[in-house]
Design a protein around this motif. Structure first.
Motif, mmCIF file in Angstrom:
data_model
loop_
_atom_site.group_PDB
_atom_site.id
_atom_site.type_symbol
_atom_site.label_atom_id
_atom_site.label_comp_id
_atom_site.label_asym_id
_atom_site.label_seq_id
_atom_site.Cartn_x
_atom_site.Cartn_y
_atom_site.Cartn_z
ATOM 1 N N PRO A 184 0.823 -1.220 0.000
ATOM 2 C CA PRO A 184 0.000 0.000 0.000
ATOM 3 C C PRO A 184 0.852 1.263 0.000
ATOM 4 C CG PRO A 184 0.005 -1.018 2.174
ATOM 5 C CD PRO A 184 0.705 -1.979 1.262
ATOM 6 N N ASP A 186 -2.537 7.151 1.115
ATOM 7 C CA ASP A 186 -3.773 7.695 0.555
ATOM 8 C C ASP A 186 -3.741 9.216 0.532
ATOM 9 O OD1 ASP A 186 -4.841 5.229 0.128
ATOM 10 O OD2 ASP A 186 -6.109 5.214 1.910
ATOM 11 N N SER A 221 -5.633 2.803 -5.302
ATOM 12 C CA SER A 221 -5.362 1.760 -4.325
ATOM 13 C C SER A 221 -6.291 0.576 -4.551
ATOM 14 C CB SER A 221 -5.545 2.295 -2.898
ATOM 15 O OG SER A 221 -5.478 1.239 -1.952
ATOM 16 N N GLN A 224 -6.882 -1.563 -2.351
ATOM 17 C CA GLN A 224 -7.488 -1.879 -1.061
ATOM 18 C C GLN A 224 -8.567 -0.875 -0.675
ATOM 19 O OE1 GLN A 224 -4.203 -2.185 1.675
ATOM 20 N NE2 GLN A 224 -3.250 -3.878 0.559
ATOM 21 N N SER A 225 -8.212 0.412 -0.655
ATOM 22 C CA SER A 225 -9.171 1.431 -0.242
ATOM 23 C C SER A 225 -9.959 2.013 -1.406
ATOM 24 C CB SER A 225 -8.444 2.568 0.494
ATOM 25 O OG SER A 225 -7.574 3.263 -0.396
ATOM 26 N N ARG A 247 -9.015 4.465 -3.090
ATOM 27 C CA ARG A 247 -8.696 5.881 -3.176
ATOM 28 C C ARG A 247 -7.421 6.099 -3.972
ATOM 29 N NH1 ARG A 247 -9.244 7.969 2.994
ATOM 30 N NH2 ARG A 247 -7.984 9.665 2.109
ATOM 31 N N GLU A 277 -3.725 7.237 -4.343
ATOM 32 C CA GLU A 277 -2.662 7.210 -3.349
ATOM 33 C C GLU A 277 -1.311 7.522 -3.978
ATOM 34 O OE1 GLU A 277 -2.405 3.269 -1.740
ATOM 35 O OE2 GLU A 277 -1.769 2.371 -3.628
#
Length: 454
Positions: free
Chosen positions: A55, A58, A230, A232-233, A235, A237
């Motif tokens: 990651p 963000d 991202s 995962q989120s 968003r 990043e």
């Protein structure tokens, strides 16, 4: 590259005599830099450090909301469509020859500018493509989606259609009889539009992602961008570009795409060498075609194809020349290491075309401010505003060029080494990279010599 009205020598500067050091010093220094980099990472870099799943950081939530807003995205897409129509108007009704804005918009703002923007903010052509926008508008009316296409896109095709499209572009630029001809450029664009839209209506929007040469080109170089979405989120990043780089999709044809990009850039320098030009002039008449111009075109076409093929085959062979892996992984290695070519491609693009983008780009904007040649000065733009700051400082420009080439190769060596640590057995992690290291050194020597000495 010398389209009509955009003629210049060595991309805006003189020759290797403008280098701040002798060419031989630049070649030896670059080779030592690559060798030292490989030695350092081989001895001190024992575990992989780059992971596309790692990651990033963000950005504020409002950035993602703004980027994802339908208003923002449609506004950007429609503005790009309006600009495309503006260029089309200039192409059809604008002044003839060197005063027309089309060659600059095509060769400078699109081809070179796309790299600069994609390396900074990501694969923007996916959003800005006028043909994608036309397809979206038509799909909204017909309420069709990608799943509603006539037939699925064949996975085995991969990026091969994009590789063919990219070769068609560089052929027009570097091998065709008259690259700056408005008729030739307009014909190329019409064929491109017909093929893209026809393919999209058969295969859906995935056709653009696999077959549009500009979209695939922008997607590949965007793997060096410091921002991404991202996984995962969801968003936007900030990310380490070396974590982003291995996320390049592994599909058929990607090595060919990068080989066309790198090979054509090398051929651009080679074809400008007096020895090659004299050779073509002497032998063009002996080629059994209609006339001398097409004989020269055939010879340049063969040279362009040879350069792209040499890059692709040497990289493929170096990637497969690895011990201790099974047959299946060996077949996959060229695709799984292809991302390491991206820094070299980007480095050579900036080394070749930086002054072209900055200076010819300004000229193109001035022409777009007066698309019909009627003396307009939209946005206050005037030919007197063009600044040739890079061409006026050739030693500084050459230093930038050398740096782009060398840094690109160093990043490529690091990326290839780190991926090898992921893929190769421990006892082959060093010896398995020797062929790739020698290939990278060869690319460096050949690239610098062609760029600065050829």
């Amino acid at each position: 590259m010398t389209p009509t009205g955009l003629t210049f020598v060595a991309h805006g500067v003189g020759g290797s005599t403008d280098l701040p050091v002798p060419l031989s010093f630049a070649l030896i220094g670059a080779a030592w830099a690559l060798t030292a980099t490989f030695a350092i990472v081989a001895l001190a870099w024992k575990k992989p450090r780059f992971d596309p799943d790692m990651p990033g950081r963000d950005l504020p939530a409002w950035v993602s909301r703004a980027v994802d807003s339908p208003i923002t995205r449609w506004a950007a897409a429609l503005m790009a469509l309006v600009l495309a129509v503006w260029v089309a108007v200039a192409a059809v009704w604008g002044p003839p020859g060197s005063d027309n804005a089309l060659p600059g918009a095509f060769y400078v703002l699109l081809w070179v500018g796309l790299v600069a923007v994609s390396v900074v903010v990501g694969p923007v052509w996916r959003l800005l493509s006028p043909l994608r926008t036309v397809y979206r508008l038509a799909s909204l009316r017909r309420r069709e989606t990608t799943e509603g296409s006539v037939r699925p896109y064949p996975p085995k095709w991969g990026y091969w259609p994009a590789a063919v499209g990219l070769f068609a572009f560089v052929w027009l630029e570097l091998a065709s009889p008259d690259p700056g001809s408005l008729t030739a450029i307009k014909t190329w664009l019409v064929v491109y539009a017909v093929v893209m839209l026809a393919g999209a209506f058969v295969f859906g929007s995935r056709w653009f992602a696999r077959a549009d040469p500009f979209e695939v080109y922008g997607m590949a170089v965007s793997r060096l961008a410091p921002v991404r979405r991202s996984s995962q989120s969801g968003r936007v990043e900030f990310v380490n570009p070396l974590n982003h780089l291995p996320s390049l999709p592994v599909r058929p044809g990607m090595v060919a795409v990068l080989a066309v990009l790198l090979g054509s850039t090398a051929f651009d320098s080679f074809s400008a060498a007096p020895a090659f030009r004299n050779f073509v002039d002497r032998h063009a008449m002996s080629v059994p075609v209609v006339d001398e111009a097409w004989g020269a075109t055939l010879m340049r076409s063969a040279g362009l194809l040879l350069f792209a093929s040499v890059v692709g085959l040497t990289f493929w062979a170096a990637a497969r020349a690895t011990g201790g892996v099974d047959a299946e992984l060996r077949r996959e290695l060229p695709g799984r290491l292809a991302h390491s070519l991206i820094p070299i491609v980007v480095g050579y693009i900036f080394a070749h075309y930086l002054s072209y983008l900055v200076e010819r780009g300004q000229e193109t904007l001035v022409r777009l401010a007066d698309p019909l040649g009627r003396g307009w000065h939209l946005l206050g733009l005037d030919a007197g505003d063009v600044q040739y700051v890079l061409s006026q400082h050739p030693s500084v420009l050459w230093s930038i060029k050398v740096s782009c080439v060398v840094i690109g190769h160093i990043v490529a060596v690091i990326a290839a080494h780190d991926r090898a640590l992921h893929l190769l057995p421990r006892r082959h992690q060093i010896t398995g990279q020797l062929a790739m290291m020698l290939t990278m050194v060869g690319y460096t020597f050949a690239g610098l010599y062609l760029l600065f000495g050829g």
